[in-house]
Design a protein around this motif. Sequence first.
Motif, PDB file in Angstrom:
ATOM      1  N   MET A   1       0.826  -1.099   0.043  1.00 60.11           N
ATOM      2  CA  MET A   1       0.012   0.007   0.026  1.00 60.11           C
ATOM      3  C   MET A   1       0.908   1.212   0.124  1.00 60.11           C
ATOM      4  O   MET A   1       1.938   1.284   0.712  1.00 60.11           O
ATOM      5  CB  MET A   1      -0.885   0.046   0.986  1.00 60.11           C
ATOM      6  N   PRO A   2       0.607   2.310  -1.029  1.00 57.02           N
ATOM      7  CA  PRO A   2       1.576   3.470  -0.993  1.00 57.02           C
ATOM      8  C   PRO A   2       1.311   4.362   0.219  1.00 57.02           C
ATOM      9  O   PRO A   2       0.080   4.386   0.738  1.00 57.02           O
ATOM     10  CB  PRO A   2       1.170   3.932  -2.436  1.00 57.02           C
ATOM     11  N   HIS A   3       2.277   5.000   0.491  1.00 59.99           N
ATOM     12  CA  HIS A   3       2.042   5.944   1.856  1.00 59.99           C
ATOM     13  C   HIS A   3       1.524   7.302   1.181  1.00 59.99           C
ATOM     14  O   HIS A   3       2.242   7.768   0.120  1.00 59.99           O
ATOM     15  CB  HIS A   3       3.254   5.983   2.574  1.00 59.99           C
ATOM     16  N   GLN A   4       0.698   7.836   1.818  1.00 63.39           N
ATOM     17  CA  GLN A   4       0.378   9.197   1.612  1.00 63.39           C
ATOM     18  C   GLN A   4       1.439  10.203   1.862  1.00 63.39           C
ATOM     19  O   GLN A   4       2.147  10.322   2.913  1.00 63.39           O
ATOM     20  CB  GLN A   4      -0.835   9.894   2.408  1.00 63.39           C
ATOM     21  N   THR A   5       1.756  11.058   1.325  1.00 62.92           N
ATOM     22  CA  THR A   5       2.861  12.181   1.571  1.00 62.92           C
ATOM     23  C   THR A   5       2.406  13.434   2.362  1.00 62.92           C
ATOM     24  O   THR A   5       3.221  13.698   3.091  1.00 62.92           O
ATOM     25  CB  THR A   5       3.637  12.705   0.101  1.00 62.92           C
ATOM     26  N   ILE A   6       1.029  13.729   2.107  1.00 64.38           N
ATOM     27  CA  ILE A   6       0.577  14.591   2.818  1.00 64.38           C
ATOM     28  C   ILE A   6      -0.690  14.026   3.477  1.00 64.38           C
ATOM     29  O   ILE A   6      -1.665  13.536   3.059  1.00 64.38           O
ATOM     30  CB  ILE A   6       0.201  15.714   2.200  1.00 64.38           C
ATOM     31  N   THR A   7      -0.672  14.239   4.869  1.00 60.34           N
ATOM     32  CA  THR A   7      -2.068  13.850   5.591  1.00 60.34           C
ATOM     33  C   THR A   7      -2.803  14.972   6.252  1.00 60.34           C
ATOM     34  O   THR A   7      -2.158  16.201   6.332  1.00 60.34           O
ATOM     35  CB  THR A   7      -1.820  12.709   6.648  1.00 60.34           C
ATOM     36  N   ILE A   8      -3.795  14.628   6.926  1.00 55.77           N
ATOM     37  CA  ILE A   8      -4.555  15.656   7.696  1.00 55.77           C
ATOM     38  C   ILE A   8      -3.550  15.988   8.666  1.00 55.77           C
ATOM     39  O   ILE A   8      -3.828  17.206   9.370  1.00 55.77           O
ATOM     40  CB  ILE A   8      -5.875  15.248   8.195  1.00 55.77           C
ATOM     41  N   LEU A   9      -2.743  15.097   9.296  1.00 59.85           N
ATOM     42  CA  LEU A   9      -1.839  15.486  10.673  1.00 59.85           C
ATOM     43  C   LEU A   9      -0.891  16.634  10.393  1.00 59.85           C
ATOM     44  O   LEU A   9      -0.603  17.509  11.135  1.00 59.85           O
ATOM     45  CB  LEU A   9      -1.126  14.240  10.973  1.00 59.85           C
ATOM     46  N   LYS A  10      -0.499  16.713   8.745  1.00 53.37           N
ATOM     47  CA  LYS A  10       0.171  17.898   8.464  1.00 53.37           C
ATOM     48  C   LYS A  10      -0.485  19.234   8.555  1.00 53.37           C
ATOM     49  O   LYS A  10       0.202  20.201   9.294  1.00 53.37           O
ATOM     50  CB  LYS A  10       0.706  17.635   6.946  1.00 53.37           C
ATOM     51  N   TYR A  11      -1.681  19.225   8.299  1.00 54.30           N
ATOM     52  CA  TYR A  11      -2.337  20.575   8.474  1.00 54.30           C
ATOM     53  C   TYR A  11      -2.743  20.943   9.841  1.00 54.30           C
ATOM     54  O   TYR A  11      -2.753  22.012  10.303  1.00 54.30           O
ATOM     55  CB  TYR A  11      -3.700  20.477   7.692  1.00 54.30           C
ATOM     56  N   ILE A  12      -2.864  19.682  10.629  1.00 57.71           N
ATOM     57  CA  ILE A  12      -3.348  20.147  12.267  1.00 57.71           C
ATOM     58  C   ILE A  12      -2.119  20.780  12.704  1.00 57.71           C
ATOM     59  O   ILE A  12      -1.950  21.385  13.393  1.00 57.71           O
ATOM     60  CB  ILE A  12      -3.707  18.980  12.785  1.00 57.71           C
ATOM     61  N   SER A  13      -0.856  20.155  12.444  1.00 55.27           N
ATOM     62  CA  SER A  13       0.432  20.489  12.911  1.00 55.27           C
ATOM     63  C   SER A  13       0.803  21.979  12.716  1.00 55.27           C
ATOM     64  O   SER A  13       1.219  22.523  13.429  1.00 55.27           O
ATOM     65  CB  SER A  13       1.687  19.759  12.583  1.00 55.27           C
ATOM     66  N   VAL A  14       0.633  22.282  11.303  1.00 52.42           N
ATOM     67  CA  VAL A  14       0.769  23.726  10.784  1.00 52.42           C
ATOM     68  C   VAL A  14      -0.024  24.451  11.545  1.00 52.42           C
ATOM     69  O   VAL A  14       0.424  25.594  11.953  1.00 52.42           O
ATOM     70  CB  VAL A  14       0.514  23.805   9.436  1.00 52.42           C
ATOM     71  N   ILE A  15      -1.377  24.142  11.995  1.00 58.34           N
ATOM     72  CA  ILE A  15      -2.217  25.241  12.580  1.00 58.34           C
ATOM     73  C   ILE A  15      -1.756  25.425  14.053  1.00 58.34           C
ATOM     74  O   ILE A  15      -1.618  26.539  14.575  1.00 58.34           O
ATOM     75  CB  ILE A  15      -3.855  24.693  12.580  1.00 58.34           C
ATOM     76  N   GLN A  16      -1.357  24.091  14.647  1.00 56.87           N
ATOM     77  CA  GLN A  16      -0.994  24.307  15.795  1.00 56.87           C
ATOM     78  C   GLN A  16       0.456  24.979  16.273  1.00 56.87           C
ATOM     79  O   GLN A  16       0.501  25.908  16.962  1.00 56.87           O
ATOM     80  CB  GLN A  16      -0.760  22.755  16.548  1.00 56.87           C
ATOM     81  N   ARG A  17       1.317  24.820  15.138  1.00 61.17           N
ATOM     82  CA  ARG A  17       2.586  25.546  15.487  1.00 61.17           C
ATOM     83  C   ARG A  17       2.363  27.163  15.176  1.00 61.17           C
ATOM     84  O   ARG A  17       2.946  27.860  15.911  1.00 61.17           O
ATOM     85  CB  ARG A  17       3.642  24.871  14.528  1.00 61.17           C
ATOM     86  N   ASN A  18       1.377  27.347  14.137  1.00 55.16           N
ATOM     87  CA  ASN A  18       1.346  28.714  14.100  1.00 55.16           C
ATOM     88  C   ASN A  18       0.457  29.459  15.156  1.00 55.16           C
ATOM     89  O   ASN A  18       0.464  30.647  15.254  1.00 55.16           O
ATOM     90  CB  ASN A  18       0.584  28.941  12.636  1.00 55.16           C
ATOM     91  N   THR A  19      -0.411  28.564  15.409  1.00 56.34           N
ATOM     92  CA  THR A  19      -1.107  29.209  16.922  1.00 56.34           C
ATOM     93  C   THR A  19      -0.239  29.517  18.034  1.00 56.34           C
ATOM     94  O   THR A  19      -0.202  30.496  18.541  1.00 56.34           O
ATOM     95  CB  THR A  19      -2.377  28.198  17.197  1.00 56.34           C
ATOM     96  N   GLN A  20       0.702  28.598  18.282  1.00 62.32           N
ATOM     97  CA  GLN A  20       1.690  28.773  19.281  1.00 62.32           C
ATOM     98  C   GLN A  20       2.563  30.148  18.989  1.00 62.32           C
ATOM     99  O   GLN A  20       2.890  30.895  20.077  1.00 62.32           O
ATOM    100  CB  GLN A  20       2.685  27.527  19.506  1.00 62.32           C
ATOM    101  N   ARG A  21       2.854  30.335  17.936  1.00 60.16           N
ATOM    102  CA  ARG A  21       3.847  31.317  17.483  1.00 60.16           C
ATOM    103  C   ARG A  21       2.881  32.534  17.523  1.00 60.16           C
ATOM    104  O   ARG A  21       3.641  33.658  17.897  1.00 60.16           O
ATOM    105  CB  ARG A  21       4.380  31.137  15.959  1.00 60.16           C
ATOM    106  N   TYR A  22       1.730  32.705  17.222  1.00 54.37           N
ATOM    107  CA  TYR A  22       0.769  34.002  17.393  1.00 54.37           C
ATOM    108  C   TYR A  22       0.688  34.153  18.787  1.00 54.37           C
ATOM    109  O   TYR A  22       1.038  35.390  19.140  1.00 54.37           O
ATOM    110  CB  TYR A  22      -0.635  33.395  16.886  1.00 54.37           C
ATOM    111  N   PHE A  23       0.444  33.332  19.664  1.00 52.87           N
ATOM    112  CA  PHE A  23       0.209  33.462  21.071  1.00 52.87           C
ATOM    113  C   PHE A  23       1.512  33.961  21.646  1.00 52.87           C
ATOM    114  O   PHE A  23       1.664  34.754  22.517  1.00 52.87           O
ATOM    115  CB  PHE A  23      -0.278  32.526  21.943  1.00 52.87           C
TER     116      PHE A  23
END
Length: 156
Positions: free
Chosen positions: A1-23
Amino acid sequence: MPHQTITILKYISVIQRNTQRYFDSMLEQRGIGSGQQFFLLRISENPGVTMYDLSQIGNFDKGTVTKAVQKLAEEGYVKVTVDPSDKRVRHLHVTEQAKLVIEEIYTLRNRWIDQLMTDLTPEQRDALFQTLKTMSEYSCTGLQELCQQKETPHES
Protein backbone atom coordinates in the motif's frame (compact mmCIF):
# COMPACT_ATOMS: atom_id res chain seq x y z
CA MET A 1 0.00 0.00 0.00
CA PRO A 2 1.53 3.36 -0.97
CA HIS A 3 2.05 5.95 1.74
CA GLN A 4 0.35 9.31 1.54
CA THR A 5 2.86 12.14 1.43
CA ILE A 6 0.48 14.69 2.91
CA THR A 7 -2.13 13.82 5.51
CA ILE A 8 -4.54 15.70 7.73
CA LEU A 9 -1.88 15.53 10.46
CA LYS A 10 0.32 17.93 8.50
CA TYR A 11 -2.39 20.57 8.48
CA ILE A 12 -3.22 20.07 12.15
CA SER A 13 0.48 20.45 12.94
CA VAL A 14 0.81 23.64 10.87
CA ILE A 15 -2.21 25.19 12.57
CA GLN A 16 -0.92 24.23 16.02
CA ARG A 17 2.59 25.57 15.42
CA ASN A 18 1.27 28.83 13.95
CA THR A 19 -1.14 29.21 16.86
CA GLN A 20 1.72 28.81 19.32
CA ARG A 21 3.80 31.37 17.42
CA TYR A 22 0.84 33.79 17.38
CA PHE A 23 0.25 33.59 21.15
CA ASP A 24 3.99 33.65 21.91
CA SER A 25 4.35 36.83 19.85
CA MET A 26 1.23 38.57 21.14
CA LEU A 27 1.79 37.74 24.83
CA GLU A 28 5.56 38.16 24.98
CA GLN A 29 5.33 41.55 26.72
CA ARG A 30 3.12 39.96 29.41
CA GLY A 31 5.79 37.40 30.29
CA ILE A 32 3.76 34.41 29.15
CA GLY A 33 3.21 32.56 25.92
CA SER A 34 1.18 29.90 24.24
CA GLY A 35 2.17 27.36 26.88
CA GLN A 36 0.60 29.27 29.73
CA GLN A 37 -2.40 31.03 28.20
CA PHE A 38 -4.52 27.85 28.13
CA PHE A 39 -3.92 27.25 31.83
CA LEU A 40 -4.56 30.85 32.83
CA LEU A 41 -7.96 30.77 31.12
CA ARG A 42 -8.91 27.43 32.71
CA ILE A 43 -7.91 28.66 36.18
CA SER A 44 -9.96 31.81 35.64
CA GLU A 45 -12.98 29.80 34.50
CA ASN A 46 -12.63 27.29 37.37
CA PRO A 47 -11.61 29.16 40.56
CA GLY A 48 -9.98 26.81 43.04
CA VAL A 49 -9.17 24.20 40.41
CA THR A 50 -6.37 21.79 41.31
CA MET A 51 -3.36 20.93 39.17
CA TYR A 52 -4.75 17.42 38.78
CA ASP A 53 -8.04 18.87 37.49
CA LEU A 54 -6.11 21.03 35.01
CA SER A 55 -4.29 17.98 33.68
CA GLN A 56 -7.63 16.24 33.15
CA ILE A 57 -9.32 19.25 31.53
CA GLY A 58 -6.56 19.72 28.96
CA ASN A 59 -5.30 16.16 28.72
CA PHE A 60 -1.81 17.25 29.86
CA ASP A 61 0.77 15.35 31.93
CA LYS A 62 1.51 16.54 35.47
CA GLY A 63 4.93 17.94 34.54
CA THR A 64 3.48 20.23 31.87
CA VAL A 65 0.84 21.53 34.28
CA THR A 66 3.40 22.08 37.04
CA LYS A 67 5.74 24.07 34.79
CA ALA A 68 2.92 26.23 33.41
CA VAL A 69 1.48 26.98 36.85
CA GLN A 70 4.94 27.81 38.24
CA LYS A 71 5.52 30.28 35.40
CA LEU A 72 2.10 31.89 35.96
CA ALA A 73 2.77 32.17 39.70
CA GLU A 74 6.24 33.69 39.08
CA GLU A 75 4.65 36.32 36.82
CA GLY A 76 2.08 37.13 39.52
CA TYR A 77 -0.94 35.86 37.57
CA VAL A 78 -1.84 32.87 39.76
CA LYS A 79 -1.83 32.28 43.48
CA VAL A 80 -1.55 28.78 44.90
CA THR A 81 -3.21 27.83 48.18
CA VAL A 82 -2.86 24.60 50.11
CA ASP A 83 -6.04 22.63 50.79
CA PRO A 84 -6.65 22.71 54.57
CA SER A 85 -7.88 19.09 54.67
CA ASP A 86 -5.19 17.61 52.39
CA LYS A 87 -1.82 19.38 52.37
CA ARG A 88 -0.84 17.63 49.12
CA VAL A 89 -3.62 19.38 47.17
CA ARG A 90 -3.02 22.87 45.77
CA HIS A 91 -5.91 25.12 44.71
CA LEU A 92 -5.33 27.72 42.01
CA HIS A 93 -6.82 31.20 41.70
CA VAL A 94 -6.08 34.10 39.38
CA THR A 95 -4.82 37.36 40.84
CA GLU A 96 -6.16 40.84 40.18
CA GLN A 97 -3.11 41.44 37.98
CA ALA A 98 -4.21 38.54 35.76
CA LYS A 99 -7.70 39.84 34.99
CA LEU A 100 -6.63 42.32 32.28
CA VAL A 101 -4.36 39.73 30.70
CA ILE A 102 -7.20 37.21 30.67
CA GLU A 103 -9.45 39.63 28.78
CA GLU A 104 -6.60 40.27 26.35
CA ILE A 105 -6.17 36.53 25.79
CA TYR A 106 -9.87 36.09 25.01
CA THR A 107 -9.66 38.95 22.51
CA LEU A 108 -6.53 37.50 20.91
CA ARG A 109 -8.07 34.05 20.77
CA ASN A 110 -11.22 35.35 19.07
CA ARG A 111 -9.15 37.28 16.51
CA TRP A 112 -7.07 34.20 15.73
CA ILE A 113 -10.12 31.97 15.37
CA ASP A 114 -11.68 34.54 13.04
CA GLN A 115 -8.45 34.54 11.02
CA LEU A 116 -8.47 30.76 10.76
CA MET A 117 -12.14 30.70 9.81
CA THR A 118 -11.98 33.46 7.18
CA ASP A 119 -14.60 32.84 4.46
CA LEU A 120 -16.20 29.89 6.28
CA THR A 121 -19.96 30.05 6.71
CA PRO A 122 -21.45 29.60 10.18
CA GLU A 123 -22.52 26.10 9.12
CA GLN A 124 -18.98 25.25 7.99
CA ARG A 125 -17.58 26.61 11.26
CA ASP A 126 -19.99 24.46 13.29
CA ALA A 127 -19.25 21.36 11.20
CA LEU A 128 -15.50 21.91 11.54
CA PHE A 129 -15.81 22.37 15.30
CA GLN A 130 -17.84 19.17 15.67
CA THR A 131 -15.44 17.21 13.45
CA LEU A 132 -12.37 18.37 15.37
CA LYS A 133 -14.09 17.68 18.69
CA THR A 134 -14.89 14.13 17.56
CA MET A 135 -11.34 13.60 16.30
CA SER A 136 -9.97 14.88 19.60
CA GLU A 137 -12.15 12.46 21.55
CA TYR A 138 -11.07 9.56 19.31
CA SER A 139 -7.42 10.49 19.82
CA CYS A 140 -7.88 10.42 23.61
CA THR A 141 -9.69 7.08 23.70
CA GLY A 142 -7.34 5.55 21.12
CA LEU A 143 -4.27 6.58 23.07
CA GLN A 144 -5.79 5.38 26.32
CA GLU A 145 -6.55 1.98 24.77
CA LEU A 146 -3.03 1.74 23.35
CA CYS A 147 -1.49 2.54 26.74
CA GLN A 148 -3.71 -0.06 28.43
CA GLN A 149 -2.67 -2.69 25.85
CA LYS A 150 1.00 -1.94 26.52
CA GLU A 151 0.45 -2.33 30.27
CA THR A 152 -1.33 -5.67 29.91
CA PRO A 153 1.17 -8.55 29.89
CA HIS A 154 0.97 -10.68 26.76
CA GLU A 155 0.24 -14.35 27.20
CA SER A 156 2.53 -16.80 25.43
